[in-house]
Design an enzyme around this catalytic site. Sequence first.
Site: not given
Length: 197
Positions: A41, A48, A83, A85, A103, A119, A130, A132, A175
């Site tokens: 990042h 990624h 959101c 990874h 979460e 993006y 970001e 991604e 994002w």
Amino acid sequence: MPITPATATPSSSNGTAEAILLELVDENGVTIGTAEKLSAHQPPGRLHRAFSVFLFDERGRLLIQQRALGKYHSPGVWSNTCCGHPYPGEAPFAAAARRTFEELGVSPSLLAEAGTVRYNHPDPASGLVEQEYNHLFVGLVQAELRPDPEEVAGTAFVSPAELTERHAQDTFSAWFMTVLDAARPAVRELTGTSAGW
């Protein structure tokens, strides 16, 4: 709370946090390697794999979350339901379901793929980027939320009109609109035209 690379707790023999690895991908989403999360990042960012989840209630309202203030990236801002990874080698669908539970303390009653979007969004507040290849998921939530305060500062179910108001007043992740706009066809299919998405 389950201890996973996404929660980064000290677990190595010397008491330091283990590195969290992300899956690096090419422009087609093909895995080309891994990188440590924070380094991926750092400007200019390394492309990624990521995922974004959009869950709705029975009234067609979107569940949004305010990211916990202790997050290293985009703390305190509002964003989509969940959101994150995937672990290297983890299927994005599995990662989306896992992190939603970690979460928010709830499993979606329905979760479906909604495409991908690529993006590059710098975060002006943190200086992080970001970059991604993001796998999108839409679904339904029916159970009571039990958010983890280490991850989530607040939640709200919003209609399209309420989201427009909030977006004008509150700070959202860099994002958010990109992933929401990319997911809209699947959102409309899920919620129906009367929900207004």
